[in-house]
Design a protein around this motif. Sequence first.
Motif, PDB file in Angstrom:
ATOM      1  N   TYR A 406       0.822  -1.210   0.000  1.00  0.00           N
ATOM      2  CA  TYR A 406       0.000   0.000   0.000  1.00  0.00           C
ATOM      3  C   TYR A 406       0.858   1.262   0.000  1.00  0.00           C
ATOM      4  N   THR A 407       2.027   1.194   0.629  1.00  0.00           N
ATOM      5  CA  THR A 407       2.917   2.358   0.616  1.00  0.00           C
ATOM      6  C   THR A 407       3.357   2.703  -0.802  1.00  0.00           C
ATOM      7  N   VAL A 408       3.882   1.697  -1.510  1.00  0.00           N
ATOM      8  CA  VAL A 408       4.413   1.938  -2.858  1.00  0.00           C
ATOM      9  C   VAL A 408       3.277   2.169  -3.852  1.00  0.00           C
ATOM     10  N   GLN A 409       2.171   1.443  -3.687  1.00  0.00           N
ATOM     11  CA  GLN A 409       1.029   1.670  -4.574  1.00  0.00           C
ATOM     12  C   GLN A 409       0.512   3.091  -4.432  1.00  0.00           C
ATOM     13  N   GLY A 410       0.473   3.580  -3.194  1.00  0.00           N
ATOM     14  CA  GLY A 410       0.022   4.953  -2.974  1.00  0.00           C
ATOM     15  C   GLY A 410       0.928   5.960  -3.662  1.00  0.00           C
ATOM     16  N   LEU A 411       2.232   5.766  -3.556  1.00  0.00           N
ATOM     17  CA  LEU A 411       3.161   6.661  -4.246  1.00  0.00           C
ATOM     18  C   LEU A 411       3.001   6.564  -5.754  1.00  0.00           C
ATOM     19  N   GLY A 412       2.774   5.336  -6.245  1.00  0.00           N
ATOM     20  CA  GLY A 412       2.554   5.153  -7.675  1.00  0.00           C
ATOM     21  C   GLY A 412       1.304   5.880  -8.155  1.00  0.00           C
ATOM     22  N   ASN A 413       0.252   5.819  -7.376  1.00  0.00           N
ATOM     23  CA  ASN A 413      -0.982   6.529  -7.740  1.00  0.00           C
ATOM     24  C   ASN A 413      -0.758   8.046  -7.771  1.00  0.00           C
ATOM     25  N   PHE A 414       0.008   8.530  -6.789  1.00  0.00           N
ATOM     26  CA  PHE A 414       0.303   9.965  -6.759  1.00  0.00           C
ATOM     27  C   PHE A 414       1.118  10.375  -7.985  1.00  0.00           C
ATOM     28  N   ILE A 415       2.099   9.551  -8.346  1.00  0.00           N
ATOM     29  CA  ILE A 415       2.914   9.847  -9.533  1.00  0.00           C
ATOM     30  C   ILE A 415       2.058   9.855 -10.791  1.00  0.00           C
ATOM     31  N   SER A 416       1.144   8.895 -10.909  1.00  0.00           N
ATOM     32  CA  SER A 416       0.267   8.840 -12.081  1.00  0.00           C
ATOM     33  C   SER A 416      -0.607  10.089 -12.177  1.00  0.00           C
ATOM     34  N   MET A 417      -1.118  10.558 -11.033  1.00  0.00           N
ATOM     35  CA  MET A 417      -1.919  11.793 -11.026  1.00  0.00           C
ATOM     36  C   MET A 417      -1.078  12.978 -11.484  1.00  0.00           C
ATOM     37  N   ALA A 418       0.156  13.050 -10.983  1.00  0.00           N
ATOM     38  CA  ALA A 418       1.030  14.164 -11.360  1.00  0.00           C
ATOM     39  C   ALA A 418       1.351  14.131 -12.849  1.00  0.00           C
ATOM     40  N   GLU A 419       1.557  12.943 -13.391  1.00  0.00           N
ATOM     41  CA  GLU A 419       1.874  12.823 -14.809  1.00  0.00           C
ATOM     42  C   GLU A 419       0.695  13.208 -15.685  1.00  0.00           C
ATOM     43  N   ARG A 420      -0.502  12.854 -15.249  1.00  0.00           N
ATOM     44  CA  ARG A 420      -1.695  13.246 -16.023  1.00  0.00           C
ATOM     45  C   ARG A 420      -1.861  14.761 -16.031  1.00  0.00           C
ATOM     46  N   LYS A 421      -1.438  15.395 -14.951  1.00  0.00           N
ATOM     47  CA  LYS A 421      -1.637  16.843 -14.840  1.00  0.00           C
ATOM     48  C   LYS A 421      -0.500  17.629 -15.490  1.00  0.00           C
ATOM     49  N   TRP A 422       0.762  17.157 -15.296  1.00  0.00           N
ATOM     50  CA  TRP A 422       1.909  17.942 -15.745  1.00  0.00           C
ATOM     51  C   TRP A 422       2.729  17.270 -16.847  1.00  0.00           C
ATOM     52  N   GLU A 424       5.213  15.131 -19.224  1.00  0.00           N
ATOM     53  CA  GLU A 424       6.549  14.560 -19.286  1.00  0.00           C
ATOM     54  C   GLU A 424       7.464  15.090 -18.184  1.00  0.00           C
ATOM     55  N   LYS A 425       7.328  16.351 -17.824  1.00  0.00           N
ATOM     56  CA  LYS A 425       8.162  16.907 -16.756  1.00  0.00           C
ATOM     57  C   LYS A 425       7.940  16.162 -15.446  1.00  0.00           C
ATOM     58  N   ALA A 426       6.704  15.883 -15.139  1.00  0.00           N
ATOM     59  CA  ALA A 426       6.394  15.139 -13.917  1.00  0.00           C
ATOM     60  C   ALA A 426       6.935  13.721 -13.993  1.00  0.00           C
ATOM     61  N   HIS A 427       6.881  13.132 -15.186  1.00  0.00           N
ATOM     62  CA  HIS A 427       7.392  11.774 -15.364  1.00  0.00           C
ATOM     63  C   HIS A 427       8.896  11.714 -15.085  1.00  0.00           C
ATOM     64  N   ARG A 428       9.621  12.669 -15.631  1.00  0.00           N
ATOM     65  CA  ARG A 428      11.079  12.684 -15.421  1.00  0.00           C
ATOM     66  C   ARG A 428      11.410  12.974 -13.964  1.00  0.00           C
ATOM     67  N   ALA A 429      10.697  13.915 -13.371  1.00  0.00           N
ATOM     68  CA  ALA A 429      10.959  14.269 -11.967  1.00  0.00           C
ATOM     69  C   ALA A 429      10.657  13.093 -11.041  1.00  0.00           C
ATOM     70  N   ALA A 430       9.556  12.391 -11.317  1.00  0.00           N
ATOM     71  CA  ALA A 430       9.190  11.239 -10.486  1.00  0.00           C
ATOM     72  C   ALA A 430      10.223  10.132 -10.620  1.00  0.00           C
ATOM     73  N   GLY A 431      10.675   9.886 -11.854  1.00  0.00           N
ATOM     74  CA  GLY A 431      11.693   8.861 -12.063  1.00  0.00           C
ATOM     75  C   GLY A 431      12.968   9.162 -11.302  1.00  0.00           C
ATOM     76  N   LEU A 432      13.392  10.429 -11.330  1.00  0.00           N
ATOM     77  CA  LEU A 432      14.591  10.830 -10.606  1.00  0.00           C
ATOM     78  C   LEU A 432      14.395  10.689  -9.103  1.00  0.00           C
ATOM     79  N   ALA A 433      13.217  11.095  -8.624  1.00  0.00           N
ATOM     80  CA  ALA A 433      12.946  11.015  -7.187  1.00  0.00           C
ATOM     81  C   ALA A 433      12.951   9.573  -6.687  1.00  0.00           C
ATOM     82  N   VAL A 434      12.362   8.669  -7.453  1.00  0.00           N
ATOM     83  CA  VAL A 434      12.323   7.263  -7.052  1.00  0.00           C
ATOM     84  C   VAL A 434      13.727   6.668  -7.070  1.00  0.00           C
ATOM     85  N   ARG A 435      14.532   7.024  -8.067  1.00  0.00           N
ATOM     86  CA  ARG A 435      15.907   6.520  -8.112  1.00  0.00           C
ATOM     87  C   ARG A 435      16.711   7.013  -6.913  1.00  0.00           C
TER      88      ARG A 435
END
Length: 482
Positions: A406-422, A424-435
């Motif tokens: 549930y912890t990781v799924q929740g973060l994944g859901n948040f990332i998906s919401m951010a990507e829908r809103k913002w 490619e920039k959100a996608h790259r930022a999320a990828g960097l943050a997770v790494r």
Amino acid sequence: MTGTWKLKGERKLEILFAVFVLGIWVFWAYILPFNEGPDEHMRSLIVKYIVEYGKLPTGYQQEILDPLWGFTYGFRPILPQMAEALLVRIALVFTRDAFALLFAGRMASVLCGLVYLIYVRGISRRLFERRSLAWLFTLAAVCMPGVSFLFTYLNCDSMALMAAAMILYYLIRGTEDGFSIPVCVKLAVSLSVCVLSYYNAYGFLITSVLVFAGVFWERRRQGETCGAEFWKKGFLILGIVLLLAGWWFVRNYILYDGDFLGLRTQELCAEQYAADRLKPSNRQTYRNLGLSLWDMLVHSNWVYCVAQSFIGVLGPLWYMLNKWVYIGYGLFFLAGWAQSAVELLGWLGKIFRKEAGTDRARLLWHLGMLTAVLVPNVLNFWYSYATDYQAQGRYSMPMLLPFLYYTVQGLGNFISMAERKWGEKAHRAAGLAVRCLCGAICAVLLGCLTHVMWPAYKNVENKMDGVVYTEEEIRDRLNGVI
């Protein structure tokens, strides 16, 4: 639920990660003096008995009795100690050195960690389509300091975690193929290992029933005739578990006048043989003091201590980590669960409104996962309230995988919401943050070895000169006094 990604070099990365983690665990097990892991002394007495006498002890055996607490762990399932004794017997062919034999026994925990790691990787691939989230789940499940510590000394927790990973993996496989016969057999073997390892992991028995029933419930709702198959496969699983694990409880029933769990007899033993202050009737528990569960929850530091040691308090609960480790993990858990809670409530609303397209099997899946999270914590809390106040996170550790799901799924859901809103920039930022988060998790584990364990024990000359800590020292440490 099923991830299909396969990337070039992934297998090499997994091997490198396994070598990294196993290297840390083996070295950790080597530098750790005897009894610097909680309860290792009492567990080692059972191993020693099996090695010397070639048979299982009863709970009454004086050779494994702790004179301070007045009871033995022989009343409870001891499959982990049986595995440890087997490795010690093998090591006896080559050496009689006391620490070498202890180290051989500890390898059972390390091997449980290796099997756990393998199954966690399988789970992560099936739960998370994003490669980065699958790795985040893997690293969090394997590298958290409190988890890794359990794979370095004699205990029951390591096998319980391994069994939990096996069970979860085969439950996921069952949701994918409708619980084929091979999956049912492997699930039954996994449940048997769980049953013979640690009572606090028994929430996964309920989880298995719920997920298994949910799959057939959904198939029936879709028009399949699967009632006979449900009972056939259900009794197959039950029969294998009774065959592989039932003998222990029959043995207990015969030895302890019908006490098939052995817990009542263990308490009677402690009442008779423990030091006066540690007899169950004299222990300063909240129940013995006439206080309520609520009193303990709100007027003690139980929740804080359990959460802290769940993340990691090392050695015999002596060595704290940097406060930012606890803050970082706490924020990680809180952020993921906050988003998952929102998603779960929305999904439950659709179920109760009977909206089209909702999968009823998912209802029992989530009930099962939440049960696996809840049960160890309830048992942990009740034990501290009614039996012995020990606010230790390891007693809640069987919940780890569904908790992290549930912890990781929740973060994944948040990332998906951010990507829908913002985009490619959100996608790259999320990828960097997770790494970065994955790198930080690995760095923390390595730091536990190089900056906590090694400085603490590098000058110990005889690692078999283990200290048997007094109850005052243990209680003070658990309450944050020392």
